[in-house]
Motif scaffolding. Structure first.
Motif, PDB file in Angstrom:
ATOM      1  N   ILE A  11       4.518  15.597  46.369  1.00 35.75           N
ATOM      2  CA  ILE A  11       5.304  15.623  45.127  1.00 35.75           C
ATOM      3  C   ILE A  11       4.416  15.778  43.897  1.00 35.75           C
ATOM      4  CG2 ILE A  11       7.097  14.196  46.188  1.00 35.75           C
ATOM      5  CD1 ILE A  11       6.100  11.892  44.375  1.00 35.75           C
ATOM      6  N   GLY A  12       3.103  15.925  44.090  1.00 42.36           N
ATOM      7  CA  GLY A  12       2.208  16.126  42.959  1.00 42.36           C
ATOM      8  C   GLY A  12       1.954  14.844  42.187  1.00 42.36           C
ATOM      9  N   GLU A  13       1.502  15.001  40.942  1.00 40.31           N
ATOM     10  CA  GLU A  13       1.204  13.825  40.122  1.00 40.31           C
ATOM     11  C   GLU A  13       2.487  13.032  39.867  1.00 40.31           C
ATOM     12  OE1 GLU A  13      -0.771  12.651  35.784  1.00 40.31           O
ATOM     13  OE2 GLU A  13      -0.128  14.706  36.186  1.00 40.31           O
ATOM     14  N   ALA A  14       2.409  11.726  40.060  1.00 38.52           N
ATOM     15  CA  ALA A  14       3.601  10.891  39.905  1.00 38.52           C
ATOM     16  C   ALA A  14       3.198   9.454  39.628  1.00 38.52           C
ATOM     17  CB  ALA A  14       4.465  10.946  41.162  1.00 38.52           C
ATOM     18  N   SER A  15       4.087   8.728  38.990  1.00 33.81           N
ATOM     19  CA  SER A  15       3.924   7.285  38.844  1.00 33.81           C
ATOM     20  C   SER A  15       4.561   6.623  40.057  1.00 33.81           C
ATOM     21  CB  SER A  15       4.617   6.798  37.575  1.00 33.81           C
ATOM     22  OG  SER A  15       6.012   7.056  37.666  1.00 33.81           O
ATOM     23  N   SER A 109       0.657   2.140  23.425  1.00 37.78           N
ATOM     24  CA  SER A 109      -0.681   1.931  23.974  1.00 37.78           C
ATOM     25  C   SER A 109      -0.566   1.909  25.480  1.00 37.78           C
ATOM     26  CB  SER A 109      -1.278   0.611  23.470  1.00 37.78           C
ATOM     27  OG  SER A 109      -2.537   0.365  24.064  1.00 37.78           O
ATOM     28  N   SER A 110      -1.184   2.878  26.153  1.00 36.25           N
ATOM     29  CA  SER A 110      -1.079   2.960  27.604  1.00 36.25           C
ATOM     30  C   SER A 110      -2.248   3.741  28.186  1.00 36.25           C
ATOM     31  CB  SER A 110       0.234   3.641  28.015  1.00 36.25           C
ATOM     32  OG  SER A 110       0.282   3.819  29.422  1.00 36.25           O
ATOM     33  N   GLY A 111      -2.646   3.352  29.383  1.00 35.86           N
ATOM     34  CA  GLY A 111      -3.680   4.094  30.095  1.00 35.86           C
ATOM     35  C   GLY A 111      -3.108   4.911  31.228  1.00 35.86           C
ATOM     36  N   ASN A 112      -1.775   5.077  31.236  1.00 33.64           N
ATOM     37  CA  ASN A 112      -1.114   5.811  32.310  1.00 33.64           C
ATOM     38  C   ASN A 112      -0.838   7.244  31.860  1.00 33.64           C
ATOM     39  OD1 ASN A 112       1.414   6.780  33.840  1.00 33.64           O
ATOM     40  ND2 ASN A 112       0.785   5.002  35.028  1.00 33.64           N
ATOM     41  N   ASP A 113      -1.584   8.190  32.405  1.00 34.43           N
ATOM     42  CA  ASP A 113      -1.459   9.589  31.980  1.00 34.43           C
ATOM     43  C   ASP A 113      -0.089  10.178  32.295  1.00 34.43           C
ATOM     44  OD1 ASP A 113      -4.078   9.468  31.114  1.00 34.43           O
ATOM     45  OD2 ASP A 113      -4.907  10.271  32.970  1.00 34.43           O
ATOM     46  N   PHE A 114       0.483   9.810  33.434  1.00 32.44           N
ATOM     47  CA  PHE A 114       1.787  10.344  33.807  1.00 32.44           C
ATOM     48  C   PHE A 114       2.852   9.895  32.810  1.00 32.44           C
ATOM     49  CE2 PHE A 114       5.841  10.211  36.088  1.00 32.44           C
ATOM     50  CZ  PHE A 114       5.893  11.489  36.619  1.00 32.44           C
ATOM     51  N   ALA A 115       2.770   8.638  32.392  1.00 28.90           N
ATOM     52  CA  ALA A 115       3.738   8.135  31.413  1.00 28.90           C
ATOM     53  C   ALA A 115       3.642   8.916  30.107  1.00 28.90           C
ATOM     54  CB  ALA A 115       3.497   6.648  31.157  1.00 28.90           C
ATOM     55  N   TRP A 116       2.419   9.250  29.691  1.00 22.27           N
ATOM     56  CA  TRP A 116       2.256  10.031  28.460  1.00 22.27           C
ATOM     57  C   TRP A 116       2.900  11.413  28.595  1.00 22.27           C
ATOM     58  CZ3 TRP A 116       1.586   8.646  23.784  1.00 22.27           C
ATOM     59  CH2 TRP A 116       0.843   7.512  23.450  1.00 22.27           C
ATOM     60  N   SER A 117       2.802  12.014  29.783  1.00 24.52           N
ATOM     61  CA  SER A 117       3.427  13.328  29.978  1.00 24.52           C
ATOM     62  C   SER A 117       4.946  13.221  29.909  1.00 24.52           C
ATOM     63  CB  SER A 117       2.993  13.935  31.315  1.00 24.52           C
ATOM     64  OG  SER A 117       3.563  13.250  32.420  1.00 24.52           O
ATOM     65  N   MET A 118       5.510  12.116  30.403  1.00 23.48           N
ATOM     66  CA  MET A 118       6.953  11.893  30.314  1.00 23.48           C
ATOM     67  C   MET A 118       7.378  11.708  28.851  1.00 23.48           C
ATOM     68  SD  MET A 118       8.471  11.811  33.399  1.00 23.48           S
ATOM     69  CE  MET A 118       7.516  13.305  33.631  1.00 23.48           C
ATOM     70  N   LEU A 119       6.600  10.918  28.113  1.00 20.84           N
ATOM     71  CA  LEU A 119       6.923  10.674  26.704  1.00 20.84           C
ATOM     72  C   LEU A 119       6.865  11.966  25.888  1.00 20.84           C
ATOM     73  CD1 LEU A 119       5.012   7.306  26.086  1.00 20.84           C
ATOM     74  CD2 LEU A 119       7.478   7.636  26.388  1.00 20.84           C
ATOM     75  N   GLU A 168      -1.520   0.126  33.107  1.00 21.91           N
ATOM     76  CA  GLU A 168      -1.968   1.323  33.821  1.00 21.91           C
ATOM     77  C   GLU A 168      -1.159   1.596  35.075  1.00 21.91           C
ATOM     78  OE1 GLU A 168      -6.220   3.354  34.975  1.00 21.91           O
ATOM     79  OE2 GLU A 168      -6.008   1.186  35.089  1.00 21.91           O
ATOM     80  N   ASP A 169      -0.504   0.565  35.617  1.00 19.41           N
ATOM     81  CA  ASP A 169       0.324   0.781  36.793  1.00 19.41           C
ATOM     82  C   ASP A 169       1.633   1.490  36.448  1.00 19.41           C
ATOM     83  OD1 ASP A 169       1.727  -1.202  35.486  1.00 19.41           O
ATOM     84  OD2 ASP A 169       1.772  -2.592  37.172  1.00 19.41           O
ATOM     85  N   GLY A 170       1.883   1.705  35.157  1.00 23.17           N
ATOM     86  CA  GLY A 170       3.101   2.405  34.743  1.00 23.17           C
ATOM     87  C   GLY A 170       4.345   1.546  34.818  1.00 23.17           C
ATOM     88  N   GLN A 171       4.198   0.256  35.078  1.00 27.00           N
ATOM     89  CA  GLN A 171       5.363  -0.625  35.213  1.00 27.00           C
ATOM     90  C   GLN A 171       5.252  -1.897  34.379  1.00 27.00           C
ATOM     91  OE1 GLN A 171       5.535  -0.989  39.549  1.00 27.00           O
ATOM     92  NE2 GLN A 171       7.166   0.537  39.608  1.00 27.00           N
ATOM     93  N   SER A 172       4.081  -2.484  34.291  1.00 26.11           N
ATOM     94  CA  SER A 172       3.908  -3.682  33.470  1.00 26.11           C
ATOM     95  C   SER A 172       4.016  -3.286  31.997  1.00 26.11           C
ATOM     96  CB  SER A 172       2.541  -4.312  33.721  1.00 26.11           C
ATOM     97  OG  SER A 172       2.385  -4.628  35.093  1.00 26.11           O
ATOM     98  N   CYS A 173       4.882  -3.945  31.247  1.00 23.80           N
ATOM     99  CA  CYS A 173       5.044  -3.523  29.862  1.00 23.80           C
ATOM    100  C   CYS A 173       5.417  -4.679  28.956  1.00 23.80           C
ATOM    101  CB  CYS A 173       6.090  -2.410  29.747  1.00 23.80           C
ATOM    102  SG  CYS A 173       7.672  -2.788  30.512  1.00 23.80           S
ATOM    103  N   ARG A 174       5.049  -4.519  27.687  1.00 21.84           N
ATOM    104  CA  ARG A 174       5.387  -5.470  26.638  1.00 21.84           C
ATOM    105  C   ARG A 174       5.888  -4.679  25.427  1.00 21.84           C
ATOM    106  NH1 ARG A 174       0.075  -8.998  25.972  1.00 21.84           N
ATOM    107  NH2 ARG A 174      -0.872  -7.030  26.526  1.00 21.84           N
ATOM    108  N   PHE A 175       6.664  -5.373  24.586  1.00 21.38           N
ATOM    109  CA  PHE A 175       7.244  -4.743  23.406  1.00 21.38           C
ATOM    110  C   PHE A 175       6.989  -5.621  22.195  1.00 21.38           C
ATOM    111  CE2 PHE A 175       9.621  -3.505  27.122  1.00 21.38           C
ATOM    112  CZ  PHE A 175       9.772  -2.145  26.980  1.00 21.38           C
TER     113      PHE A 175
END
Length: 255
Positions: A11-15, A109-119, A168-175
């Motif tokens: 499926i290629g690059e994915a979170s 603020s994120s170190g997840n590259d896939f998330a940045w592509s989604m945003l 970086e895991d693409g799931q742990s988050c704070r607001f």
């Protein structure tokens, strides 16, 4: 794997969330997620998922290890390998959550590259703006006080309405609010519950290791039923599936 007669779908690059979506969509028996290989990354190695994208950990991984033989014989016919555009399909499944999104400015603020592509895709199709935080690896900070101080300083030079810190895991988050004040996990759960009440009592699942009013006080004020489950990924995912909980958060702030 393919030599054992297993059909492999790339499926290629994915979170992790995207892979779980693909497993469910394709009716796959399992999934493997290869994570980052850099020494400064938090997640390194392979994450294993079962049917419906259930994350496997603890006892399940031990059973797999014990049942796997190093003397498996290759089959005469390989399982084959195909491609599936999971990224496009996953993004399509998200659009309903962004309908009517106002022209909001979100500091990220994120170190997840896939998330940045989604945003980036969401930004192109909506009036929202996602601004990269100038503070290095703010999402890595565990303590609230220094995070709030750095966000207060950021607000002096950058205009934003909301802060989103994604692990970086693409799931742990704070607001955080515009002022830089972090929302507690309980406050986030309370916001996620808006519109989910159907006249019956709503249930929220909270990691059994999560003590203190920051986890449950807003829910208790709204008379939300709180259930507990161990934060190990598989245990918590099974708890969400069997408890009929509307929302949940584990000790890593994976909502």
């Amino acid at each position: 794997v393919g030599e054992q007669g297993v059909r492999v779908i790339n499926i290629g690059e994915a979170s992790s969330a995207c892979l779980q979506f693909a497993i469910s969509q394709l009716g796959a028996a399992a999934g493997l997620h290869a994570t980052a290989a850099n020494s400064d990354r938090l997640s390194i190695g392979l994450d294993v998922f079962g049917p419906q994208g259930l994350p496997l950990s603890g006892e399940s991984l031990l059973r797999i290890d014990q049942q796997t033989s190093l003397t498996l014989r290759c089959r005469r016919t390989a399982g084959g390998r195909t491609q599936f555009p999971a990224r496009k399909a996953y993004l399509g499944s998200l659009w309903k959550h962004f309908q009517g999104l106002p022209p909001i400015r979100v500091l990220v603020s994120s170190g997840n590259d896939f998330a940045w592509s989604m945003l980036a895709e969401i930004e192109r199709e909506t009036e929202a703006s996602f601004i990269s935080c100038s503070q290095p690896a703010l999402w890595k900070q565990a303590d609230s006080a220094p995070v709030e101080q750095m966000l207060a300083a950021e607000s002096q030079t950058t205009e934003f309405d909301l802060v989103f810190l994604l692990g970086e895991d693409g799931q742990s988050c704070r607001f955080a609010e515009r002022s830089g004040r972090l929302l507690t996990p309980g406050q986030v759960l309370s916001l996620l519950l808006i519109g989910k009440s159907t006249g019956k009592q709503v249930t929220a699942l909270v990691g059994e290791e999560c003590d203190g009013p920051e986890w449950t006080a807003p829910l208790e004020r709204e008379s939300v039923a709180i259930r507990r489950r161990q934060s190990l990924r598989e245990h918590f995912a099974r708890g969400m599936a069997t408890s009929s909980a509307a929302v949940g958060v584990d000790r890593h702030q994976r909502f």
